[in-house]
Motif scaffolding. Structure first.
Motif, short mmCIF file in Angstrom:
data_model
loop_
_atom_site.label_atom_id
_atom_site.label_comp_id
_atom_site.label_asym_id
_atom_site.label_seq_id
_atom_site.Cartn_x
_atom_site.Cartn_y
_atom_site.Cartn_z
N CYS A 56 27.62 -55.08 62.17
CA CYS A 56 28.84 -55.22 62.87
C CYS A 56 30.19 -55.37 62.19
N ALA A 57 30.21 -56.44 60.95
CA ALA A 57 31.44 -56.20 60.16
C ALA A 57 31.62 -55.06 59.92
N ILE A 58 31.00 -54.17 59.39
CA ILE A 58 31.40 -53.10 58.78
C ILE A 58 31.97 -52.23 60.11
N LYS A 59 31.35 -52.15 60.86
CA LYS A 59 31.65 -51.25 62.22
C LYS A 59 32.99 -51.86 62.75
N VAL A 60 32.90 -53.16 62.89
CA VAL A 60 34.17 -53.68 63.51
C VAL A 60 35.30 -53.27 62.55
N GLY A 61 35.34 -53.60 61.46
CA GLY A 61 36.16 -53.36 60.36
C GLY A 61 36.51 -51.88 60.51
N ALA A 62 35.74 -51.16 60.31
CA ALA A 62 35.97 -49.63 60.41
C ALA A 62 36.69 -49.16 61.58
N GLY A 63 36.36 -49.81 62.86
CA GLY A 63 36.94 -49.34 64.05
C GLY A 63 38.52 -49.94 63.98
N LEU A 64 38.45 -51.07 63.49
CA LEU A 64 39.72 -51.63 63.59
C LEU A 64 40.77 -50.89 62.63
N GLY A 65 40.23 -50.61 61.62
CA GLY A 65 40.75 -49.79 60.64
C GLY A 65 41.24 -48.25 61.19
N LEU A 66 40.21 -47.65 61.83
CA LEU A 66 40.69 -46.32 62.49
C LEU A 66 41.56 -46.75 63.70
N GLY A 67 41.32 -47.72 64.40
CA GLY A 67 42.15 -48.17 65.47
C GLY A 67 43.58 -48.04 64.84
N ILE A 68 43.81 -49.14 63.98
CA ILE A 68 44.80 -49.24 63.50
C ILE A 68 45.61 -47.72 62.99
N VAL A 69 44.72 -47.26 62.27
CA VAL A 69 45.25 -45.97 61.82
C VAL A 69 45.88 -44.78 62.78
N PHE A 70 44.93 -44.96 63.83
CA PHE A 70 45.36 -43.94 65.04
C PHE A 70 46.59 -44.73 65.58
N SER A 71 46.30 -45.85 65.83
CA SER A 71 47.57 -46.36 66.56
C SER A 71 48.83 -46.13 65.91
N VAL A 72 48.97 -46.21 64.59
CA VAL A 72 50.06 -46.00 63.63
C VAL A 72 50.28 -44.55 63.66
N ILE A 73 49.29 -43.85 63.41
CA ILE A 73 49.60 -42.52 63.44
C ILE A 73 49.78 -41.73 64.80
N PHE A 74 48.86 -41.90 65.59
CA PHE A 74 49.00 -41.08 66.86
C PHE A 74 49.32 -41.94 68.03
N PHE A 75 49.43 -43.01 68.09
CA PHE A 75 49.51 -43.82 69.55
C PHE A 75 50.88 -44.78 69.23
N LYS A 76 51.65 -44.73 68.50
CA LYS A 76 52.90 -45.25 68.37
C LYS A 76 52.73 -46.94 68.12
N ARG A 77 51.77 -47.23 67.54
CA ARG A 77 51.53 -48.80 67.27
C ARG A 77 51.22 -49.43 68.54
N ARG A 78 50.55 -48.58 69.34
CA ARG A 78 50.15 -49.45 70.52
C ARG A 78 48.98 -50.11 70.17
N THR A 79 48.51 -51.13 70.99
CA THR A 79 47.25 -51.84 70.40
C THR A 79 46.20 -51.17 71.19
N LEU A 80 46.32 -50.16 71.90
CA LEU A 80 45.31 -49.57 72.70
C LEU A 80 44.02 -49.18 71.64
N PRO A 81 44.47 -48.28 70.67
CA PRO A 81 43.57 -47.80 69.69
C PRO A 81 43.00 -48.85 68.93
N ILE A 82 43.75 -49.88 68.84
CA ILE A 82 42.97 -50.98 67.96
C ILE A 82 42.01 -51.64 68.61
N ALA A 83 42.45 -51.85 69.95
CA ALA A 83 41.41 -52.40 70.67
C ALA A 83 40.08 -51.44 70.93
N PHE A 84 40.46 -50.21 71.00
CA PHE A 84 39.58 -49.40 71.58
C PHE A 84 38.65 -49.31 70.20
N GLY A 85 39.27 -49.08 69.15
CA GLY A 85 38.71 -48.99 67.80
C GLY A 85 37.59 -50.09 67.56
#
Lengths: 76, 760
Positions: free
Chosen positions: A17-46
């Motif tokens: 869970c930790a890994i996955k959440v972390g990975a998701g979070l990370g990816l979310g963050i990444v995505f949100s930063v890169i693709f989704f203009k810092r929205r919290t959606l991808p983070i939440a989504f991830g």
């Protein structure tokens, strides 16, 4: 020991869970930063995806003894 | 609802009314139906009863098929008629028997009458079967034939007496005596044999064979004696008569010859003209001859008389011999008779010859007398004429003168004339005399012929009689021979029969004797066998007992040895089991014991031949051997962890195994409060199969040291709790198994040790 198995499962589960959440979070963050203009959606989504995956994995792991395998059905 | 109630209430009386209203109509219909049914039933019943009265079989059928109908029938008809059992088994056999016996009796009674007429033996003398048949024919003959066959009848009856003696005919002897006496009496001239038999007749009993044979011998002897006497007499008489007859015949012949000689001489003397000396010689010779003749004739007459006397005697003897009725004398008698007859015939012939000679001699003598007379007359005349010339004038031829001669010649011439005249006269009278003489001659001839005829007839008759007698004798002989052969045959048959009977008897007796001997032999054998068997049995018994005792002793010793061996082994086993037990104790807190392998091997070695121990030793689980088992205490400690985990996942099973369920189950375990330990009931109810309850029971059991029960309860867990407790369960099982086996082994070792220890 069979009584320790569950604990081991829980450990795995949490780890996963930790890994996955972390990975998701990370990816979310990444995505949100890169693709989704810092929205919290991808983070939440991830995070959600990560949590969900972790949950699902955990569940599968815990319910794996009860799953009927194809070979057993064949035998039956 | 009230409407309905009212409606109901309202309906009822209508219904009632309806019922009452229709009761009248239905009543008549019902009544009709009832009446009709009653009528039918009554009719059927009455008909049945009537028919049962008429037919008893039907009644019986009904009684059988319909219960209580017999009572009804008895009430109405009375008891059933009795059954007809056929009783016609009267014995009718008695009557035919009686009838037959009656017929037999009548037959028997008829037969004596019929037989009595024939004056024969009664047929009840049946034991002598062939005898009556033979007896009949000879018994009938005596009546018809005369004395000769009467003799045969006598002899036959005498002989039939003899064979009937061996068979007991005592009751019929008086009857037989009578007919026999009757048969004997008609043809019985008094004879010795019959006189012998006659006294026997009245004293007839069953004579023994020796007496019979003695009597027969006696009879034979008497016959023989009589015969001898008779024959002696006959011979004597015959001899004497023959001698005398010969003598007579000789004498007669001598007389005949003498007469002939005399006659011849006389004729010679008459005819010859010899000189006087020769004449005198001749006359002397003639006188001699005459005297000789007279002598011989007298002798012959005497001899004849004697012969005739003797012949008469002989005849008397013959008659007496004939009267004596001895068969064997018959030929002698016949011969004697023949001899007699021949002698008589000879005598007669000779006598006739003599008579003829005598008559001739008489003629010649007459002639000679006449001649002599003439001569004498001539002499007288001559002497009257010539007185001087005397006697022998023949010598006087020279002395005579011429005158004398002339006178003589004249005398002679005168004589010649006279004679011529006489001759003529004679010639004249000759015819008459010849006729008379012829008549006389005829008469004499007739007489002679008659006599000759009569003698010839007599002789013929004699001859015929003799022939007849001879024939009779021959026939008798033939008959005798035949009779003898028949009797011989009968004797042969008798002997055959005797032989057969004897053979059969012999056979029977032999068989009997054989049987007897066999039975005795068998007895002896069985006795011997029995004794031998007894001995054998006794010996065997002794041997067996000795052997058994020996065996017992051996076994005792062996068992001692075995027992000691076993004791040793038990001891060893016990030691090894103790070692095993000790290894169990080596379990540390959390580590298992040492592997039990060595100890088990030791046990296996120590009780190699003990199957039970071997089995037990092999029954130990593999894990315990290789890895060892956990101790109870460790298991107990481990249990609590297991319990905790099981409580946490109590809700998880196949259907519920999501995370959420996990959370719920955890929540449940936290919130559920129950007793940690709960005494398990004796019987588990289904509601006791709850996880928490089970865990409580198991905790209780394990606290009380009952691992087995705890394991059982844990075994009842289901779902995830079961999975969680799986390992613990396995360990518990191992431990339990091992413990069980070891306890068995130790118990066994103890038992064996107990068993092998001998009580002092």
């Amino acid at each position: 020991m069979s009584e320790k198995e569950l604990g081991q499962k829980w450990d795995r589960c949490l780890a996963d869970c930790a890994i996955k959440v972390g990975a998701g979070l990370g990816l979310g963050i990444v995505f949100s930063v890169i693709f989704f203009k810092r929205r919290t959606l991808p983070i939440a989504f991830g995070t959600g995806v990560g949590l969900g995956m972790a949950y699902s994995n955990c569940q599968n792991d815990l319910s794996s003894p009860y799953l009927l395998h194809s070979n057993t059905t064949k035998e039956q | 609802v009230s409407k309905c109630v009212c409606g109901k209430v309202a309906v009822h009386p209508l219904q009632h009314c309806r019922r009452y209203a229709s009761a009248g109509n239905s009543g008549s219909a019902a009544g009709k139906i009832v009446a009709a049914s009653l009528l039918t039933v009554g009719g059927g019943l009455g008909g049945t009863i009537l028919y049962a009265k008429w037919d008893p079989k039907f009644r019986a059928n009904i009684e059988k098929s319909v219960p209580y109908s017999d009572q009804l029938f008895e009430m109405t008809l009375g008891p059933p008629p009795p059954q007809f059992v056929p009783l016609q088994k009267k014995p009718v056999k008695v009557e035919p028997l009686q009838i037959s016996s009656v017929s037999e009796a009548s037959k028997d009674s008829k037969q004596p009458k019929a037989k009595g007429k024939a004056k024969d033996k009664q047929p009840e003398a049946a034991p002598v079967e062939p005898k009556p048949a033979i007896d009949e024919t000879p018994a009938q003959s005596p009546q018809t034939i005369e004395e000769a066959s009467a003799e045969a009848a006598h002899i036959i009856s005498a002989m039939s007496e003899v064979p009937s003696v061996p068979a007991p005919v005592t009751s019929y002897e008086p009857a037989t005596a009578e007919p026999e006496a009757q048969t004997l009496s008609p043809g019985q001239p008094a004879a010795e044999c019959c006189s012998e038999c006659a006294p026997d007749e009245h004293a007839l009993k069953e004579r023994p064979v020796e007496e019979v044979s003695a009597r027969l011998a006696q009879q034979d002897q008497a016959e023989q004696d009589a015969l001898a006497a008779l024959s002696a007499d006959l011979e004597d008489a015959l001899g004497v008569s023959a001698k005398l007859t010969l003598q007579a015949i000789g004498a007669q012949e001598v007389a005949l010859s003498a007469i002939g000689k005399h006659t011849h001489k006389l004729r010679e003397a008459m005819d010859s003209e010899d000189p006087p000396d020769k004449k005198s010689a001749q006359w002397r010779e003639l006188e001699d001859a005459l005297s000789d003749r007279t002598r011989t004739v007298d002798q012959a007459g005497q001899a004849l008389l004697q012969a005739k006397e003797q012949l008469e005697k002989l005849r008397v003897v013959i008659d007496s011999a004939k009267g004596s009725k001895i068969e064997s004398a018959r030929p002698q008698i016949l011969a004697a008779e023949e001899n007699l007859h021949s002698m008589i015939v000879d005598l007669d012939k000779v006598v006739t010859k003599v008579q003829a000679a005598q008559s001739e001699a008489k003629i010649v003598s007459q002639y000679s007398e006449l001649v002599n007379e003439a001569k004498v007359q001539f002499q007288r005349e001559l002497s009257s004429i010539t007185p001087e010339v005397q006697a022998n004038w023949k010598g006087l031829t020279g002395k005579l003168s011429a005158d004398d001669l002339n006178s003589l010649i004249a005398h002679a011439h005168r004589r010649i004339d006279q004679l011529n005249r006489e001759l003529a006269e004679q010639r004249v009278r000759e015819q008459i005399r010849i006729e008379a003489a012829l008549e006389q001659q005829k008469q004499e001839h007739q007489r002679a012929v008659d006599q000759a005829v009569s003698t010839a007839l007599q002789h013929n008759r004699e001859e015929l009689r003799l022939d007849q007698e001879k024939k009779v004798h021959e026939v008798r002989e033939v008959m005798e021979a035949e009779m003898r052969t028949q009797l011989r045959r009968q004797a042969a048959a008798h002997t055959d029969h005797l032989r057969d009977v004897l053979k059969v008897q012999e056979h029977e007796l032999r068989e009997e004797a054989q049987e007897n001997m066999n039975s005795k032999l068998m007895e002896q054998e069985t006795n011997y066998r029995r004794l031998a068997q007894e001995q054998l049995d006794a010996f065997t018994l002794d041997m067996n007992s000795a052997y058994a005792r020996l065996k017992g002793i051996e076994e005792a010793i062996d068992s001692h040895v075995i027992a000691e061996e076993e004791a040793r082994q038990a001891h060893q086993l016990w030691l090894s089991v103790e070692a095993l037990n000790y290894t169990l104790k080596t379990a540390a807190a959390d580590s298992p014991t040492e592997p039990l392998e060595d100890a088990v091997r030791a046990i296996k070695e120590s009780c190699a031949e003990n199957e039970f121990a071997q089995a037990l030793a092999t029954a130990l689980p593999e894990e315990s051997l290789s890895r060892g088992v956990y101790s109870e205490a460790s298991l107990r400690a481990r249990f609590y962890g297991v319990r905790r985990m099981a409580r946490r996942v109590a809700l998880i099973d196949e259907t519920r195994n999501s995370l959420y369920q996990y959370f719920l189950s955890y929540l449940q375990s936290v919130l559920l409060f129950e007793k940690e330990q709960e005494a398990p009931p004796v019987k588990l109810a289904p509601q006791d199969l709850d996880t928490f309850k089970l865990l409580a029971y198991a905790t209780y059991s394990i606290e009380r040291g009952d691992l087995e029960l705890a394991a059982k309860f844990i075994n009842q867990l289901r779902g995830e709790s079961r999975r969680v407790a799986q390992d613990w369960l396995k360990e518990a099982r191992l431990t339990l198994e091992t413990k069980q086996v070891i306890s068995l082994l130790s118990a066994y070792a103890n038992a064996v040790g107990l068993g092998t220890t001998q009580a002092p």
